[in-house]
Design an enzyme around this catalytic site. Structure first.
Site, PDB file in Angstrom:
ATOM      1  N   LYS A  13      43.343  30.223  25.108  1.00  0.00           N
ATOM      2  CA  LYS A  13      42.664  29.100  24.432  1.00  0.00           C
ATOM      3  C   LYS A  13      41.817  29.589  23.252  1.00  0.00           C
ATOM      4  O   LYS A  13      41.894  29.046  22.155  1.00  0.00           O
ATOM      5  CB  LYS A  13      41.742  28.339  25.412  1.00  0.00           C
ATOM      6  CG  LYS A  13      42.445  27.784  26.626  1.00  0.00           C
ATOM      7  CD  LYS A  13      41.489  27.035  27.547  1.00  0.00           C
ATOM      8  CE  LYS A  13      40.392  27.871  28.157  1.00  0.00           C
ATOM      9  NZ  LYS A  13      40.841  28.919  29.102  1.00  0.00           N
ATOM     10  N   ARG A  88      35.879  20.667  31.539  1.00  0.00           N
ATOM     11  CA  ARG A  88      36.470  21.404  32.646  1.00  0.00           C
ATOM     12  C   ARG A  88      36.420  20.624  33.946  1.00  0.00           C
ATOM     13  O   ARG A  88      36.912  21.101  34.964  1.00  0.00           O
ATOM     14  CB  ARG A  88      35.678  22.680  32.867  1.00  0.00           C
ATOM     15  CG  ARG A  88      36.250  23.880  32.194  1.00  0.00           C
ATOM     16  CD  ARG A  88      35.234  24.968  32.362  1.00  0.00           C
ATOM     17  NE  ARG A  88      35.832  26.239  32.550  1.00  0.00           N
ATOM     18  CZ  ARG A  88      35.921  27.141  31.573  1.00  0.00           C
ATOM     19  NH1 ARG A  88      35.499  26.868  30.368  1.00  0.00           N
ATOM     20  NH2 ARG A  88      36.450  28.312  31.812  1.00  0.00           N
ATOM     21  N   ARG A 127      41.271  42.334  28.371  1.00  0.00           N
ATOM     22  CA  ARG A 127      40.704  41.715  27.157  1.00  0.00           C
ATOM     23  C   ARG A 127      39.483  42.514  26.683  1.00  0.00           C
ATOM     24  O   ARG A 127      38.679  42.964  27.483  1.00  0.00           O
ATOM     25  CB  ARG A 127      40.257  40.284  27.450  1.00  0.00           C
ATOM     26  CG  ARG A 127      39.430  39.709  26.300  1.00  0.00           C
ATOM     27  CD  ARG A 127      38.966  38.295  26.480  1.00  0.00           C
ATOM     28  NE  ARG A 127      38.801  37.895  27.843  1.00  0.00           N
ATOM     29  CZ  ARG A 127      38.960  36.650  28.260  1.00  0.00           C
ATOM     30  NH1 ARG A 127      39.276  35.704  27.412  1.00  0.00           N
ATOM     31  NH2 ARG A 127      38.787  36.343  29.526  1.00  0.00           N
ATOM     32  N   ARG A 153      33.931  41.739  28.924  1.00  0.00           N
ATOM     33  CA  ARG A 153      33.134  40.698  29.579  1.00  0.00           C
ATOM     34  C   ARG A 153      32.911  41.013  31.050  1.00  0.00           C
ATOM     35  O   ARG A 153      33.830  41.416  31.751  1.00  0.00           O
ATOM     36  CB  ARG A 153      33.854  39.346  29.436  1.00  0.00           C
ATOM     37  CG  ARG A 153      33.482  38.624  28.164  1.00  0.00           C
ATOM     38  CD  ARG A 153      34.328  37.419  27.891  1.00  0.00           C
ATOM     39  NE  ARG A 153      34.506  36.496  29.004  1.00  0.00           N
ATOM     40  CZ  ARG A 153      35.202  35.378  28.922  1.00  0.00           C
ATOM     41  NH1 ARG A 153      35.766  35.044  27.758  1.00  0.00           N
ATOM     42  NH2 ARG A 153      35.329  34.581  29.955  1.00  0.00           N
ATOM     43  N   ARG A 164      37.592  32.846  39.256  1.00  0.00           N
ATOM     44  CA  ARG A 164      37.646  31.864  38.158  1.00  0.00           C
ATOM     45  C   ARG A 164      38.960  31.087  38.201  1.00  0.00           C
ATOM     46  O   ARG A 164      39.004  29.879  37.942  1.00  0.00           O
ATOM     47  CB  ARG A 164      37.500  32.569  36.803  1.00  0.00           C
ATOM     48  CG  ARG A 164      36.082  33.047  36.547  1.00  0.00           C
ATOM     49  CD  ARG A 164      36.016  34.089  35.448  1.00  0.00           C
ATOM     50  NE  ARG A 164      36.587  33.641  34.193  1.00  0.00           N
ATOM     51  CZ  ARG A 164      37.012  34.466  33.233  1.00  0.00           C
ATOM     52  NH1 ARG A 164      36.950  35.770  33.392  1.00  0.00           N
ATOM     53  NH2 ARG A 164      37.506  33.983  32.122  1.00  0.00           N
TER      54      ARG A 164
END
Ligand code: AP5
Length: 207
Positions: A13, A88, A127, A153, A164
């Site tokens: 996204k 969300r 990532r 992160r 998540r």
């Protein structure tokens, strides 16, 4: 253009939102980035949000709705925006409809990016983000240049990523019928390289 990008954690996204924003000349509104910025700035809101984020849980609706309401009032968001990571939950989606209506606007489209779970874990754990530019990289699929100042992160550890993903399946997947009913939902396959996925989004949007 007012567009929502939906999809599970690490489905792409943020990557697609940045490209689309540049092409369409509208800002991205990413609640995840806003919460991380609040934490980096040492605000009370940031510290409160961090308790949820580090556990892989959603931050309470009223917190993120407040942030989005404020952001939508800024001048650059008046001509449109790409929403990434918001809404969300169904209450967030209902409130977003109201926030836009109050501004005489409405969503033009919602695009759901579908990616299988095993790929999502790999995308998240490898990532890295450049802390100066916010540019998103991937150690395997989109390696960073040597000068990038990389951040990993805290919520991209495998265990938290799995939590998540569970949270997404429990809460966010329920948004699809909300937008299906409004007739503005498009779904695309998020597997493939970044430009292929961008082409599919463009095809759904017709621009
Ligand atoms: P947030 O920051 O929004 O995280 P997320 O939704 O989990 O999404 P991600 O940022 O993990 O992934 P992405 O889909 O943007 O993928 P990306 O482009 O980076 O939220 C974090 C936390 O904040 C939440 O858990 C929650 O606690 C809280 N929060 C935020 N918003 C909230 C809300 N509205 N309500 C309540 N709580 C909220 O790509 C991922 C990786 O894959 C990158 O390395 C990228 O380079 C790579 N990649 C991208 N596209 C491709 C491709 N096509 N092929 C190969 N690799 C690719």
């Amino acid at each position: 253009m007012r567009l929502v990008l939906l999809g599970p954690p690490a489905s792409g996204k943020g990557t697609q939102a940045r490209m689309l924003a540049e092409r369409l000349g509208v800002p991205t509104i990413s609640t995840g980035d806003m919460l991380r910025a609040a934490l980096a700035a040492g605000t009370e809101l940031g510290r409160e949000a961090q308790r949820y984020m580090s556990a892989g849980k959603l931050v309470p609706d009223e917190v993120v709705i407040g942030l989005v309401d404020e952001r939508l009032s800024q001048d650059d968001a008046k001509k449109g925006c790409i929403l990434d990571g918001f809404p969300r939950t169904v209450p967030q989606a209902t409130e977003l409809d109201r926030l836009l209506e109050r501004r005489g606007a409405a969503l033009d489209a919602v695009v759901q990016i579908d990616v299988p779970r095993e790929l999502l874990v790999e995308r998240a754990t490898l990532r890295r983000t450049d802390k100066r530019t916010g540019q998103i990289y991937h150690l395997k699929y989109n390696p960073p240049p040597p000068e990038a100042e990389l951040v990993h992160r805290a919520d991209d550890q495998e265990e938290t990523v799995n939590r998540r993903l569970d949270e997404y399946e429990a809460m966010t997947a329920a948004l699809l019928p909300h937008y299906e009913k409004q007739g503005i939902l498009g779904r695309i396959d998020g597997v493939g390289d970044v430009s292929e996925v961008a082409g599919r989004i463009q095809a759904v949007l017709g621009k």
